[in-house]
Motif scaffolding. Structure first.
Motif, PDB file in Angstrom:
ATOM      1  N   SER A 638       0.903  -1.018  -0.059  1.00 53.51           N
ATOM      2  CA  SER A 638       0.030  -0.056   0.048  1.00 53.51           C
ATOM      3  C   SER A 638       0.832   1.252   0.156  1.00 53.51           C
ATOM      4  O   SER A 638       0.260   2.315  -0.509  1.00 53.51           O
ATOM      5  CB  SER A 638      -1.130  -0.059   1.103  1.00 53.51           C
ATOM      6  N   THR A 639       2.221   1.223   0.444  1.00 45.37           N
ATOM      7  CA  THR A 639       2.830   2.209   0.559  1.00 45.37           C
ATOM      8  C   THR A 639       3.683   2.617  -0.784  1.00 45.37           C
ATOM      9  O   THR A 639       4.318   3.448  -0.978  1.00 45.37           O
ATOM     10  CB  THR A 639       4.012   2.061   1.451  1.00 45.37           C
ATOM     11  N   LEU A 640       3.310   1.506  -1.972  1.00 44.06           N
ATOM     12  CA  LEU A 640       4.060   2.030  -3.110  1.00 44.06           C
ATOM     13  C   LEU A 640       3.406   3.245  -3.858  1.00 44.06           C
ATOM     14  O   LEU A 640       2.274   3.412  -3.766  1.00 44.06           O
ATOM     15  CB  LEU A 640       3.932   0.626  -4.020  1.00 44.06           C
ATOM     16  N   GLU A 641       4.402   3.856  -4.608  1.00 37.91           N
ATOM     17  CA  GLU A 641       3.859   4.798  -5.480  1.00 37.91           C
ATOM     18  C   GLU A 641       3.105   4.490  -6.355  1.00 37.91           C
ATOM     19  O   GLU A 641       1.979   5.316  -6.855  1.00 37.91           O
ATOM     20  CB  GLU A 641       5.228   5.716  -5.979  1.00 37.91           C
ATOM     21  N   ASN A 642       3.287   3.443  -7.027  1.00 38.94           N
ATOM     22  CA  ASN A 642       2.469   2.832  -8.156  1.00 38.94           C
ATOM     23  C   ASN A 642       2.162   1.374  -7.695  1.00 38.94           C
ATOM     24  O   ASN A 642       2.948   0.468  -8.360  1.00 38.94           O
ATOM     25  CB  ASN A 642       3.159   2.915  -9.315  1.00 38.94           C
ATOM     26  N   PRO A 643       1.328   0.961  -7.203  1.00 42.74           N
ATOM     27  CA  PRO A 643       0.909  -0.558  -6.904  1.00 42.74           C
ATOM     28  C   PRO A 643       0.778  -1.200  -8.114  1.00 42.74           C
ATOM     29  O   PRO A 643       1.066  -2.611  -8.012  1.00 42.74           O
ATOM     30  CB  PRO A 643      -0.237  -0.466  -6.018  1.00 42.74           C
ATOM     31  N   GLY A 644       0.312  -0.908  -8.941  1.00 44.30           N
ATOM     32  CA  GLY A 644       0.014  -1.393 -10.511  1.00 44.30           C
ATOM     33  C   GLY A 644       1.128  -1.918 -11.192  1.00 44.30           C
ATOM     34  O   GLY A 644       1.181  -2.681 -11.895  1.00 44.30           O
ATOM     35  N   ILE A 645       2.518  -1.490 -10.782  1.00 40.37           N
ATOM     36  CA  ILE A 645       3.505  -1.979 -11.297  1.00 40.37           C
ATOM     37  C   ILE A 645       4.039  -3.295 -10.889  1.00 40.37           C
ATOM     38  O   ILE A 645       4.685  -4.022 -11.660  1.00 40.37           O
ATOM     39  CB  ILE A 645       4.849  -0.930 -10.940  1.00 40.37           C
ATOM     40  N   VAL A 646       3.500  -3.602  -9.899  1.00 39.25           N
ATOM     41  CA  VAL A 646       3.712  -5.105  -9.370  1.00 39.25           C
ATOM     42  C   VAL A 646       3.639  -6.375 -10.386  1.00 39.25           C
ATOM     43  O   VAL A 646       4.259  -6.967 -10.638  1.00 39.25           O
ATOM     44  CB  VAL A 646       3.254  -5.598  -8.010  1.00 39.25           C
ATOM     45  N   ALA A 647       2.558  -6.228 -11.162  1.00 38.16           N
ATOM     46  CA  ALA A 647       2.016  -7.189 -12.318  1.00 38.16           C
ATOM     47  C   ALA A 647       3.198  -7.134 -13.324  1.00 38.16           C
ATOM     48  O   ALA A 647       3.553  -8.340 -13.806  1.00 38.16           O
ATOM     49  CB  ALA A 647       0.885  -7.134 -12.896  1.00 38.16           C
ATOM     50  N   GLN A 648       3.797  -6.025 -13.634  1.00 31.03           N
ATOM     51  CA  GLN A 648       4.637  -5.784 -14.814  1.00 31.03           C
ATOM     52  C   GLN A 648       5.956  -6.447 -14.264  1.00 31.03           C
ATOM     53  O   GLN A 648       6.739  -7.010 -14.960  1.00 31.03           O
ATOM     54  CB  GLN A 648       4.680  -4.353 -15.117  1.00 31.03           C
ATOM     55  N   LEU A 649       6.430  -5.988 -13.077  1.00 32.14           N
ATOM     56  CA  LEU A 649       7.656  -6.490 -12.517  1.00 32.14           C
ATOM     57  C   LEU A 649       7.754  -7.998 -12.587  1.00 32.14           C
ATOM     58  O   LEU A 649       8.617  -8.569 -12.837  1.00 32.14           O
ATOM     59  CB  LEU A 649       7.855  -6.144 -11.170  1.00 32.14           C
ATOM     60  N   ALA A 650       6.458  -8.664 -12.368  1.00 30.78           N
ATOM     61  CA  ALA A 650       6.347 -10.296 -12.136  1.00 30.78           C
ATOM     62  C   ALA A 650       6.267 -10.916 -13.593  1.00 30.78           C
ATOM     63  O   ALA A 650       6.066 -11.989 -13.719  1.00 30.78           O
ATOM     64  CB  ALA A 650       5.268 -10.595 -11.192  1.00 30.78           C
ATOM     65  N   GLY A 651       6.370  -9.995 -14.687  1.00 32.92           N
ATOM     66  CA  GLY A 651       6.379 -10.356 -16.082  1.00 32.92           C
ATOM     67  C   GLY A 651       5.005 -10.841 -16.597  1.00 32.92           C
ATOM     68  O   GLY A 651       4.941 -11.699 -17.244  1.00 32.92           O
ATOM     69  N   LYS A 652       3.843 -10.360 -15.821  1.00 28.03           N
ATOM     70  CA  LYS A 652       2.470 -10.840 -16.098  1.00 28.03           C
ATOM     71  C   LYS A 652       1.928  -9.982 -17.112  1.00 28.03           C
ATOM     72  O   LYS A 652       0.671  -9.970 -17.513  1.00 28.03           O
ATOM     73  CB  LYS A 652       1.739 -10.893 -14.989  1.00 28.03           C
ATOM     74  N   GLU A 653       2.755  -8.709 -17.424  1.00 27.90           N
ATOM     75  CA  GLU A 653       1.994  -7.937 -18.870  1.00 27.90           C
ATOM     76  C   GLU A 653       3.058  -7.388 -19.392  1.00 27.90           C
ATOM     77  O   GLU A 653       4.244  -7.417 -18.814  1.00 27.90           O
ATOM     78  CB  GLU A 653       1.235  -6.816 -18.012  1.00 27.90           C
TER      79      GLU A 653
END
Length: 653
Positions: A638-653
């Motif tokens: 929740s403290t992430l500046e951009n929580p939506g980046i997680v899926a991209q970092l995980a290679g899911k998009e």
């Protein structure tokens, strides 16, 4: 930290055989007596060992000066010389004993007796003096793993010069940085060498380093190893063979103060700048000498093969100084374990009659993957002791080592120590300690370890998890960081102010029997193939590429290397995809190899629009480590500046 629990359940116990224990230097009773002596008076314990085992030109008057702790001074007032302790002391009784057995990458062999080694060291020492090198000058060695590297180390020590070895796998930029930090006067290198059949252009890298800085360098001494054409800048550059041709084979040792620096060895830090670990002569020699005796049970007839390169601390302590100060025969091999095939290590062990074999878990895992048929082709019956160094060894690899190489008969000494500690700190004593696969067991006599929590308080009970600390000074400890004592104090003693605890930087678990299990680094230093690499250095190298805007590097468990380098990268411009991404990944890997060295090349590179940062700008490395391991994300994002980046970092998009 105090909640750390070992996820490893390992109940197997392997006591030393009665036959080994009966013939060993230390059995259970003798080890207990040594530990009792150390407990009673740790300083006098080391002082007595120093008096009995090291040759002093002037006896020390005080064993330990702790008035400026944590800058400890051991054996104050004493004068000694590391080369004299390794060579001169043996000439009366062992002059014709083989000191070094050598096999080159191409299969060429050569032996040096103690008499010949003493003569060659003296000639190079006189050659260095003829170039104006004096006590306290720094000499950088960028050498192949050949006996000439040991000769160069000993020659520096003989005249009181301070050697600093840069591993031959490091790039010209890394070499330049270390030369400049040390303020070196001379570089000793070779035209090149071969490893795995491949030419390594050592002199070319030196030329590149010196072309972009290193103003303190006056001379470059070049060993002719391959004979291929290299850029030669006379009169700055001199051939080794020309330098020593007319030199005397006798050179009186320069007797130096016990705390005179013997060498600097640069190790990566979690900040971008490598740190020059400084070891003093007297204390370091006591540690290297005694641990070689205790841990490896050295005997007159042994052929001791430590496979580490001299560019690492293991090569300093258990190739150059520890075994030779004990008058042992060592084996050096220039190449890699799998060239021309996966039986090379085992063929060498057979051909040279190796009795003690000390290598890294990385090598063990790599050879294990290639199959039992390779070691089974060779006669390894002269082996009597096996060792492991560089990182924790996983139980599966330990058992393979025990079963296939040790034939379920040989003791395995799984050693824990660091560049900073100078010598082995924890290890089984082969004639006394029952071993557990994956555990470095217990501290050696005179070494006092503990497990503490985040406040620096000892974790109660034998079964404990937390920070590994050393609670009392020991002789082979680093004395400072070259040119930056403030960093030394902060790095190793600053975590728990006022407690004077050496913080190893490793997390550990101590089991119900008091055995220690090293669980990995607490900081962001990676352990790749037994070599510590700073993430900041790799990140800096990536960001120096024109396409890279930002990078974060974490470790990922690797079956062979222990840890592999996983890099998350944001690019200038659009995030690359497909063929463009594949091309850039290859380019970035080569770029890191050029900037730092092949060891640091990322195994995985993943591109993202952003890195996961808190709103304060801090990169969430714990999150990246979870993503690199393919773990489910359970931590609070929740403290992430951009929580939506997680899926991209995980290679899911």
């Amino acid at each position: 930290m105090s909640d750390i629990q070992s996820v490893l359940t390992e109940a197997r116990l392997f006591p030393p055989s009665a036959a080994f224990a009966a013939a060993a230097r230390l059995n259970k009773e003798k080890l207990a007596a040594l530990c009792a002596e150390a407990e009673k008076d740790p300083v006098e314990f080391w002082a007595e060992l120093a008096r009995k085992n090291i040759a002093w030109q002037t006896p020390f008057t005080k064993a330990l000066d702790d008035s400026k702790a944590p800058n400890y001074r051991w054996f104050v007032g004493g004068k000694t010389n590391a080369s004299a302790n390794c060579l001169d002391r043996h000439l009366a009784t062992k002059a014709d004993k083989i000191a070094i057995r050598f096999e080159g990458d191409k299969g060429d062999t050569k032996n040096w007796t103690y008499r010949q080694l003493h003569a060659d060291v003296s000639k190079l020492a006189n050659g260095l003096k003829s170039l104006g090198v004096t006590k306290g000058d720094r000499v950088v060695l960028y050498m192949p793993h050949t006996p000439e590297a040991v000769i160069a180390m000993q020659a520096c020590a003989r005249i009181g010069a301070i050697h600093s070895i840069v591993f031959g796998g490091f790039s010209s930029g890394s070499l330049r940085d270390r030369i400049e930090d040390a303020g070196a006067k001379v570089v000793i290198t070779a035209d090149g060498n071969t490893r795995g059949g491949n030419l390594i252009e050592l002199k070319k890298a030196v030329n590149e380093a010196l072309s972009s800085g290193c103003k303190t360098i006056e001379k470059v001494i070049v060993l002719k190893r391959t004979g291929h054409d290299v850029g030669f800048d006379a009169p700055r550059d001199v051939w080794w063979h020309d330098l020593v041709a007319q030199q005397s084979a006798s050179c009186d040792p320069e007797w130096v103060e016990a705390d005179h620096p013997l060498f600097l060895l640069y190790t990566s830090g979690s900040t971008g700048k490598p740190k020059g670990i400084q070891h003093s002569t007297g204390g370091y020699m006591v540690g290297a000498h005694m641990t070689s005796q205790w841990v490896f049970d050295l005997k007159e007839s042994d052929v001791f093969w430590c496979t580490a390169d001299v560019g690492w601390i293991t090569g300093h302590s258990y190739v150059c100084y520890g075994p030779l100060s004990n008058g042992a025969t060592i084996l050096m091999y220039e190449g890699v374990p799998t060239f021309p095939d996966a039986g090379r290590f085992w063929k060498i062990a057979q051909d040279h009659g190796v009795t003690i074999f000390y290598t890294a878990p990385t090598a063990i895992r790599a050879l294990m993957k290639l199959g039992e048929e390779w070691p089974n082709k060779y006669d390894l019956s002269k082996l009597r002791l096996l060792g492991s160094v560089g990182e924790p060894i996983n139980p599966e690899a330990w058992m393979w080592y025990h079963r296939v190489i040790g034939k379920e008969k040989l003791p395995i000494v799984d050693t824990w120590w660091q560049t900073e500690t100078g010598a082995i700190m924890m290890s089984p004593i082969p004639g006394a300690t029952a071993t557990k696969p994956g555990s470095c067991t217990q501290p050696l006599p005179g070494i006092f370890a503990d497990v503490v929590d985040e406040a620096g308080e000892p974790v109660k009970g034998l079964e404990a998890g937390g920070y590994l600390v050393i609670t009392k000074p020991w002789p082979s400890m680093l004395s400072t960081i070259w040119g930056d004592n403030e960093r030394y104090v902060k790095t190793y003693y600053g975590q728990f102010p006022g407690k004077n605890l050496y913080v190893a930087g490793d997390s550990t678990h101590r089991d119900k029997d008091g055995y220690y299990w090293i669980m990995g680094r607490i900081d962001d230093v990676l352990n790749v193939s037994g070599h510590r690499l700073g993430t900041m250095e790799i990140e800096s190298a990536l960001v120096s590429h024109t396409r890279v805007a930002e990078a974060a590097v974490v470790g990922r468990p690797h079956e062979v290397k222990g840890e592999s380098v996983f890099a998350f990268v944001t690019c200038k411009g659009a995030r690359p995809h497909g063929d463009e991404a594949a091309k850039l990944i290859k380019e970035l890997r080569e770029h890191v190899g050029k900037e730092i060295g092949a060891l640091a090349k990322p195994d995985d590179i993943r591109f993202a629009d952003n890195l996961p940062k808190t709103r304060s700008g801090k990169i969430m490395r714990r999150l990246l480590r979870s993503i690199a391991k393919g773990e489910e994300i359970t931590q609070d994002i929740s403290t992430l500046e951009n929580p939506g980046i997680v899926a991209q970092l995980a290679g899911k998009e």
